[in-house]
Structures are given as C-alpha cells and as structure tokens.
Enzyme design. Structure first.
Site, PDB file in Angstrom:
ATOM      1  N   ASP A   1       0.845  -1.186   0.000  1.00 25.52           N
ATOM      2  CA  ASP A   1       0.000   0.000   0.000  1.00 25.52           C
ATOM      3  C   ASP A   1       0.892   1.253   0.000  1.00 25.52           C
ATOM      4  O   ASP A   1       2.070   1.174   0.377  1.00 25.52           O
ATOM      5  CB  ASP A   1      -0.857  -0.069   1.279  1.00 25.52           C
ATOM      6  CG  ASP A   1      -1.722   1.147   1.472  1.00 25.52           C
ATOM      7  OD1 ASP A   1      -2.129   1.760   0.476  1.00 25.52           O
ATOM      8  OD2 ASP A   1      -2.003   1.473   2.645  1.00 25.52           O
TER       9      ASP A   1
ATOM     10  N   PHE B   1     -10.234   5.018  10.418  1.00 19.99           N
ATOM     11  CA  PHE B   1      -9.387   5.141   9.227  1.00 19.99           C
ATOM     12  C   PHE B   1      -9.477   6.522   8.571  1.00 19.99           C
ATOM     13  O   PHE B   1      -8.461   7.116   8.224  1.00 19.99           O
ATOM     14  CB  PHE B   1      -9.733   4.036   8.222  1.00 19.99           C
ATOM     15  CG  PHE B   1      -8.907   4.116   6.973  1.00 19.99           C
ATOM     16  CD1 PHE B   1      -7.552   3.801   7.003  1.00 19.99           C
ATOM     17  CD2 PHE B   1      -9.464   4.542   5.772  1.00 19.99           C
ATOM     18  CE1 PHE B   1      -6.765   3.903   5.864  1.00 19.99           C
ATOM     19  CE2 PHE B   1      -8.693   4.645   4.629  1.00 19.99           C
ATOM     20  CZ  PHE B   1      -7.345   4.322   4.671  1.00 19.99           C
TER      21      PHE B   1
ATOM     22  N   LYS C   1      -9.143  -3.368  -3.689  1.00 20.99           N
ATOM     23  CA  LYS C   1      -7.929  -4.179  -3.560  1.00 20.99           C
ATOM     24  C   LYS C   1      -8.240  -5.666  -3.398  1.00 20.99           C
ATOM     25  O   LYS C   1      -7.354  -6.503  -3.535  1.00 20.99           O
ATOM     26  CB  LYS C   1      -7.087  -3.676  -2.373  1.00 20.99           C
ATOM     27  CG  LYS C   1      -6.610  -2.233  -2.548  1.00 20.99           C
ATOM     28  CD  LYS C   1      -5.672  -1.782  -1.454  1.00 20.99           C
ATOM     29  CE  LYS C   1      -5.394  -0.282  -1.605  1.00 20.99           C
ATOM     30  NZ  LYS C   1      -4.447   0.237  -0.625  1.00 20.99           N
TER      31      LYS C   1
ATOM     32  N   THR D   1      -2.491   0.696  -4.545  1.00 25.69           N
ATOM     33  CA  THR D   1      -2.973   1.914  -3.904  1.00 25.69           C
ATOM     34  C   THR D   1      -4.295   2.390  -4.499  1.00 25.69           C
ATOM     35  O   THR D   1      -4.559   2.174  -5.682  1.00 25.69           O
ATOM     36  CB  THR D   1      -1.885   3.017  -4.013  1.00 25.69           C
ATOM     37  OG1 THR D   1      -2.354   4.200  -3.369  1.00 25.69           O
ATOM     38  CG2 THR D   1      -1.515   3.342  -5.441  1.00 25.69           C
TER      39      THR D   1
ATOM     40  N   VAL E   1      -9.667  10.257   8.194  1.00 23.66           N
ATOM     41  CA  VAL E   1      -9.330  11.440   8.961  1.00 23.66           C
ATOM     42  C   VAL E   1     -10.505  12.431   8.960  1.00 23.66           C
ATOM     43  O   VAL E   1     -10.810  13.061   9.975  1.00 23.66           O
ATOM     44  CB  VAL E   1      -8.001  12.042   8.411  1.00 23.66           C
ATOM     45  CG1 VAL E   1      -8.175  12.757   7.108  1.00 23.66           C
ATOM     46  CG2 VAL E   1      -7.326  12.923   9.414  1.00 23.66           C
TER      47      VAL E   1
ATOM     48  N   ASP F   1      -0.279   5.117   0.854  1.00 26.80           N
ATOM     49  CA  ASP F   1      -0.556   6.051   1.957  1.00 26.80           C
ATOM     50  C   ASP F   1      -0.653   5.296   3.267  1.00 26.80           C
ATOM     51  O   ASP F   1      -1.412   4.337   3.399  1.00 26.80           O
ATOM     52  CB  ASP F   1      -1.868   6.812   1.707  1.00 26.80           C
ATOM     53  CG  ASP F   1      -1.816   7.585   0.406  1.00 26.80           C
ATOM     54  OD1 ASP F   1      -0.708   7.938  -0.019  1.00 26.80           O
ATOM     55  OD2 ASP F   1      -2.885   7.813  -0.190  1.00 26.80           O
TER      56      ASP F   1
ATOM     57  N   ASP G   1      -2.451  -0.213   5.797  1.00 27.02           N
ATOM     58  CA  ASP G   1      -2.804   0.349   7.113  1.00 27.02           C
ATOM     59  C   ASP G   1      -4.308   0.397   7.366  1.00 27.02           C
ATOM     60  O   ASP G   1      -4.733   0.712   8.476  1.00 27.02           O
ATOM     61  CB  ASP G   1      -2.226   1.769   7.263  1.00 27.02           C
ATOM     62  CG  ASP G   1      -2.821   2.729   6.263  1.00 27.02           C
ATOM     63  OD1 ASP G   1      -2.836   2.403   5.053  1.00 27.02           O
ATOM     64  OD2 ASP G   1      -3.294   3.806   6.682  1.00 27.02           O
TER      65      ASP G   1
HETATM   66  P1  T3P Z   1      -3.748   4.050  -0.174  1.00 30.84           P
HETATM   67  O1  T3P Z   1      -4.560   2.995  -0.850  1.00 30.84           O
HETATM   68  O2  T3P Z   1      -2.422   4.258  -0.836  1.00 30.84           O
HETATM   69  O3  T3P Z   1      -3.615   3.838   1.292  1.00 30.84           O
HETATM   70  O4  T3P Z   1      -8.611   6.601   0.011  1.00 30.84           O
HETATM   71  C1  T3P Z   1      -7.783   6.880  -1.029  1.00 30.84           C
HETATM   72  C2  T3P Z   1      -6.312   6.930  -0.615  1.00 30.84           C
HETATM   73  O5  T3P Z   1      -6.110   7.938   0.357  1.00 30.84           O
HETATM   74  C3  T3P Z   1      -5.866   5.650   0.019  1.00 30.84           C
HETATM   75  O6  T3P Z   1      -4.525   5.427  -0.374  1.00 30.84           O
HETATM   76  C4  T3P Z   1      -5.948   5.915   1.495  1.00 30.84           C
HETATM   77  C5  T3P Z   1      -5.719   7.383   1.602  1.00 30.84           C
HETATM   78  N1  T3P Z   1      -6.487   8.015   2.685  1.00 30.84           N
HETATM   79  C6  T3P Z   1      -6.000   7.854   3.971  1.00 30.84           C
HETATM   80  O7  T3P Z   1      -4.967   7.202   4.190  1.00 30.84           O
HETATM   81  N2  T3P Z   1      -6.689   8.424   5.003  1.00 30.84           N
HETATM   82  C7  T3P Z   1      -7.834   9.143   4.786  1.00 30.84           C
HETATM   83  O8  T3P Z   1      -8.422   9.642   5.743  1.00 30.84           O
HETATM   84  C8  T3P Z   1      -8.308   9.286   3.450  1.00 30.84           C
HETATM   85  C9  T3P Z   1      -9.547  10.050   3.177  1.00 30.84           C
HETATM   86  C10 T3P Z   1      -7.610   8.700   2.442  1.00 30.84           C
HETATM   87 MG    MG Z   2      -3.098   3.108   3.098  1.00 32.33          MG
END
Ligand code: T3P
Ligand code: MG
Length: 251
Positions: free
Chosen positions: A59, A93, A183, A148, A95, A61, A194
C-alpha cells in the site's frame, strides 16, 4: 497360378507384421520416454513443484507515504485558529470523519486539504519504507507491487501517486503500480496495508492482510488471518513475515 498368388499374399502379410511390430515397439518406446519426461523423478527435468515467487502488494498512503503527518501539518498551517486532532488522538481510518465530529465546517476544510493540488506528491516517505521496498524488490523469489487507491476526486491524486513513486523509487517502479479502488480483486499473497477493514468484490480476498501500524489503527484488534507490522525498521520483523509466507505457499 493360385499357388504363386497365395505365396505373394503370405509374404506381404509377413512384411506387414514386421512393419507393425517395429511401429508398435517405437510407439511404445516414445510414449514411455514422453511419460518419463513429465514425471518429477526424471533427472533432466526441473522439479515439478519448484517454488513460486511470493507476490507482495504494498500500500502507499500510511505504509510508504506519510498521509497522516502531512495532513495534520497542512491543516494546521492553513487553519491555525481551528481545532484539530493530534496524531496521538487519531482513531478510525478516515481522517475526515474525526474532523467532521469537530464541526461541519472543520470536516469540509479537512477534505480540502488532501484534495488540494500537490498534497499526494508532497507526502514524506515513512521511516525506512524506501529502503525496505528496494530490499524487498531485490529479494530472490519475491515480486513486489504497489497497490494503492486513488481518492474519488482523482484529478491530482492519480498523477501525483505516479510522480511520488518516480521521485522516491524511480521510473522502473511504474511497472509495479496497481491503482484500484478495490484491492480485494487483486491477486497476491500478502497485502501490507494500514486500513484495518478492506472489503470489496472478492470475499475473502486471495491475499493475507498485514496490518501496517499507523496512528489511527494502533488499538485495532486483528481479525481473520491478519498479522501486524510495526513499521519498516530492522527490528519490525517484515522479513520474517515474508519468509513465513513464502514457505507457506510452497509447502
Ligand atoms: P492508499 O490505498 O495508498 O492507502 O482513500 C484513497 C487513498 O487515500 C488511500 O490510499 C488511502 C488514503 N487516505 C487515507 O490514508 N486516510 C484518509 O483519511 C483518506 C480520506 C484517504
Ligand atoms: Mg493506506
């Protein structure tokens, strides 16, 4: 005359028999050789059950890129007078959900922070993530992919996720990029992510979920076959998780 004819017939029959014997014995020999070729005991063949590569989905973020830290920094810089959620108090999860609880307008402002141009590209790498990703990609018997999800307002996010990967890991990593909102439909052995609850069209997914510790999921109880990974530093044990899974898939 009839005698000559009978003798000729007998001779032809004899030759036909010899020919058919030769043909059958060759056929038998070839079949045996062919059959031997496909048995794992043949010394010329690679073992039938040679180990297959472990497929790891990484992943971005919250695992490679510090979404939470950058979000808070930008929010506080842009709205210094507004209430905010310190990282130690983060839970859940999304924010935005926690910011909406502080007020409708605060939630709307929070949304604007990560929808802004430049947000996803500006994320700092999580400590040790780049080194770990590189090491993993170089490991014998391991295939690494980035898996991602773009946010719904994709305008900047999609291109910036590619730019981030290029900036921190290099052009060759473009080949590893999987962008998906679901995913669960992606084929892999491990997904290091995460987000505690990953749902979608495929239930259960093929991969095992390695829950990567973040501020928002520190207190979450593991479920199903989940295992936890506390960061990328050497003592975190990420190599052991991979090795265990590699042995499991090749049992
Ligand atoms: P990733 O799949 O790389 O973790 O939701 C779309 C992307 O933004 C996803 O990326 C997760 C990330 N995201 C957060 O990590 N926290 C949040 O609160 C939000 C809205 C998105
Ligand atoms: Mg993530």
């Amino acid at each position: 005359m009839q005698n000559i004819h009978q003798r000729a017939c007998r001779k032809i029959g004899k030759y036909l028999k010899i020919y058919s014997d030769i043909f059958n014995s060759r056929l038998l020999r070839e079949t045996t050789v062919q059959r031997r070729k496909f048995t794992s005991s043949s010394p010329k063949m690679a073992p039938r059950n040679s180990p297959r590569n472990l497929r790891v989905l990484l992943d971005m973020d919250g695992v490679l890129a510090d979404f939470e830290g950058q979000f808070l920094k930008n929010f506080r810089e842009k709205y210094p007078q507004d209430p905010f959620v310190p990282l130690e108090d983060r839970s859940g999860f999304y924010v935005t959900k926690q910011y909406y609880a502080l007020g409708q307008d605060i939630g709307t402002k929070a949304f604007g922070i990560y929808e802004e141009k430049g947000f996803f590209l500006s994320l700092q790498p999580i400590e040790g993530a780049i080194e770990a990703a590189r090491e993993m990609a170089d490991m014998e018997g391991v295939d690494v992919y980035i898996c991602t999800s773009p946010i719904k307002k994709y305008t900047h996010c999609v291109v910036e996720k590619y730019q981030w990967l290029d900036k921190h890991l290099g052009k060759e990593w473009m080949e590893r990029m999987i962008l998906t909102r679901d995913k669960t439909v992606i084929n892999g052995d491990l997904l290091i992510d995460d987000k505690p609850n990953i749902t979608g069209g495929m239930s259960p997914p093929q991969w095992q979920h390695v829950l990567f510790t973040s501020w928002h999921n520190r207190d979450v109880t593991l479920q199903g076959g989940q295992v936890r990974l506390d960061g990328w530093l050497p003592h975190s044990g990420w190599r052991d998780i991979l090795e265990r899974k590699r042995q499991e898939i090749n049992k």
